[in-house]
Write an enzyme that holds these catalytic residues in place. Structure first.
Site, PDB file in Angstrom:
ATOM      1  N   ARG A   1       0.821  -1.204   0.000  1.00 45.85           N
ATOM      2  CA  ARG A   1       0.000   0.000   0.000  1.00 45.85           C
ATOM      3  C   ARG A   1       0.866   1.270   0.000  1.00 45.85           C
ATOM      4  O   ARG A   1       0.414   2.334  -0.419  1.00 45.85           O
ATOM      5  CB  ARG A   1      -0.951  -0.021   1.196  1.00 45.85           C
TER       6      ARG A   1
ATOM      7  N   GLU B   1      -3.507   6.276   7.436  1.00 52.39           N
ATOM      8  CA  GLU B   1      -4.374   5.390   6.642  1.00 52.39           C
ATOM      9  C   GLU B   1      -5.573   6.135   6.065  1.00 52.39           C
ATOM     10  O   GLU B   1      -6.565   5.539   5.664  1.00 52.39           O
ATOM     11  CB  GLU B   1      -4.808   4.202   7.508  1.00 52.39           C
TER      12      GLU B   1
ATOM     13  N   HIS C   1      -8.382  -1.069  11.023  1.00 52.59           N
ATOM     14  CA  HIS C   1      -8.718   0.349  10.814  1.00 52.59           C
ATOM     15  C   HIS C   1      -9.888   0.687  11.719  1.00 52.59           C
ATOM     16  O   HIS C   1     -10.735  -0.175  11.995  1.00 52.59           O
ATOM     17  CB  HIS C   1      -9.173   0.609   9.367  1.00 52.59           C
TER      18      HIS C   1
ATOM     19  N   CYS D   1     -15.030   0.751   2.981  1.00 53.98           N
ATOM     20  CA  CYS D   1     -13.633   0.819   2.513  1.00 53.98           C
ATOM     21  C   CYS D   1     -13.585   1.265   1.058  1.00 53.98           C
ATOM     22  O   CYS D   1     -12.615   1.871   0.614  1.00 53.98           O
ATOM     23  CB  CYS D   1     -12.966  -0.547   2.553  1.00 53.98           C
TER      24      CYS D   1
END
Ligand SMILES: N=C(N)NCCC[C@H](NC(=O)CCC(=O)O)C(=O)O
Length: 445
Positions: free
Chosen positions: A138, A174, A250, A369
């Site tokens: 990522r 994030e 998350h 998401c």
């Protein structure tokens, strides 16, 4: 002037696969090496996005990233033709090749943190791409994410784009997955809620023991500074490290907010009451609905499996709120019973709509998401690249494009197939023309 919240969903890329890349993300690990279906994945996402547009919501799409990422493979020393690079990487460093092939940019909740103009000092909408440093696959996203965001929100009069934070674990960021905005109306200044898992500069602060905390307090504070948020409108909330260790990688796996609603699990946070008092005080006179789901009704395990909190809470044009949930929530008896009860409790949430996004769920990505929220007004919307906005024509065009270019079966071994580079680039090149994005990919430079 009208104000609303738009959702920009990530278009699933042609290399969607299950490589088990995300330590701490239970679904990613347990589906490692399963065979994926990129075509169905992309179509499931498009169907959800179109359904929201049909409900009267403003819905956009964000283009996926170029994968396999030959640029990164070159940066780490592989050389030769594209096919030679792929071949060498597959033989010498298969794990690195897998990291360079993930379609993980589809989860646009991790693309960036967004602050609407009502909250920022300069009255512009601010975007900071997330650096995603905790995961190799990522961490290679933010530069292209920045290009795609700039091509989508391409007007400097309204939109302020920042560079991603420094690429160090102290600034692990994030994006919107750890950020929620509460507000009375989308056009009023809201309370921006940053949830973090660790304090990088305070080793004695609580932190998880088994799995990584991906978001730091220092990253959240840096974003608030960059976006020109005021202290009176910002709250930093520590995530409970015990739930991170149970697979809540998350915050959007354990809590979600919209307008005056914060929907969360009893075990989601630390120092909950004090922090909720601070939120209420900063929110103002009207009441925030703190909807707590008790462990006795839904365990952490059921929340992680079903993604009850990775649902979207949206405000429909009628003013009622609806939950957009994955069908996995229907399949979990405790969660389904809870959702059936929730709509009768007299909270602003009045309905639940279920969508099959299983291809994404198998990698730990639910409906929430897959979308980046952008609260905006009609002038800002008019300044957005209109070719990215969902409507009947774009839906048909993108489905035809997926049918033409995507495979319906992709195994981890297929990632070494040089034909995949050609297929992926041909598809993305065409996509940049459909969405009029210009040259956002390395292979186009
Ligand atoms: N919660 C939010 N907002 N996003 C979900 C992201 C899922 C993603 N999965 C992955 O990257 C798995 C890829 C693989 O294993 O092949 C991640 O862990 O970062």
């Amino acid at each position: 002037m009208k104000h609303f919240e738009a959702n920009f969903d990530g278009l699933v890329g042609p290399t969607h696969n299950y490589a088990g890349l995300s330590f701490g993300n239970v679904a990613s690990f347990s589906n490692a090496s399963a065979v994926s279906d990129p075509k169905s994945a992309a179509k499931q996402g498009l169907k959800k996005a179109k359904a929201l547009a049909d409900m009267g919501m403003i819905q956009g799409m964000l283009a996926p990233q170029e994968r396999p990422d030959l640029h990164t493979l070159r940066r780490i020393g592989f050389s030769g033709t594209d096919a030679e690079i792929l071949n060498k990487a597959a033989k010498e460093a298969p794990a690195l090749l897998r990291a360079c092939c993930s379609a993980s940019s589809m989860w646009t909740a991790n693309a960036a943190t967004v602050s609407p103009s009502a909250d920022t000092q300069d009255g512009k909408l601010h975007f900071t791409p997330a650096n995603l440093v905790d995961k190799l696959h990522r961490s290679i996203e933010p530069v292209t994410t920045g290009n795609i965001l700039a091509a989508t929100f391409n007007n400097s009069r309204y939109f302020n784009h920042h560079q991603h934070l420094p690429e160090h674990s102290s600034f692990g960021d994030e994006g919107a997955a750890n950020h929620t905005r509460l507000c009375e109306n989308y056009g009023n200044a809201g309370v921006e809620l940053f949830v973090y898992g660790q304090e990088a500069t305070n080793p004695s602060a609580p932190k998880p023991q088994k799995y990584p905390a991906r978001q730091t307090l220092e990253a959240s504070q840096a974003i608030a500074r960059l976006h020109g948020l005021s202290e009176e409108n910002t709250v930093y909330l520590p995530q409970n490290p015990d739930v991170i260790d149970q697979g809540v990688f998350h915050n959007d796996v354990i809590a979600v907010g919209n307008q005056n609603v914060l929907f969360y699990h009893q075990q989601a946070f630390l120092d909950t009451q004090n922090k909720f008092d601070e939120i209420q005080q900063k929110f103002g006179d009207s009441k925030v609905h703190f909807i707590e789901v008790p462990t006795a009704k839904v365990s952490i395990q059921d929340a992680v499996k079903s993604y009850l909190f990775n649902t979207q809470i949206i405000t429909l044009p009628s003013g009622e709120m609806a939950i957009i949930a994955p069908t996995n929530c229907q399949e979990n008896p405790a969660v389904f019973a809870y959702l059936n009860e929730l709509v009768t409790l007299g909270t602003p949430i009045k309905q639940v709509n279920y969508f099959d996004v299983k291809q994404s769920m198998q990698n730990g990505g639910g409906p929430a998401c897959l979308r980046l929220r952008v609260a905006m007004n009609d002038m800002e919307l008019a300044a957005v690249n209109q070719n990215t906005l969902m409507n009947d024509a774009l839906f048909t065009r993108l489905n035809t494009w997926v049918d033409k270019h995507y495979r319906d079966r992709l195994s981890v071994d297929d990632l070494a197939d040089p034909q995949l580079i050609i297929e992926s680039r041909t598809a993305l090149d065409e996509l940049t023309q459909i969405m009029k994005l210009g040259s956002v990919y390395q292979f186009q430079k």
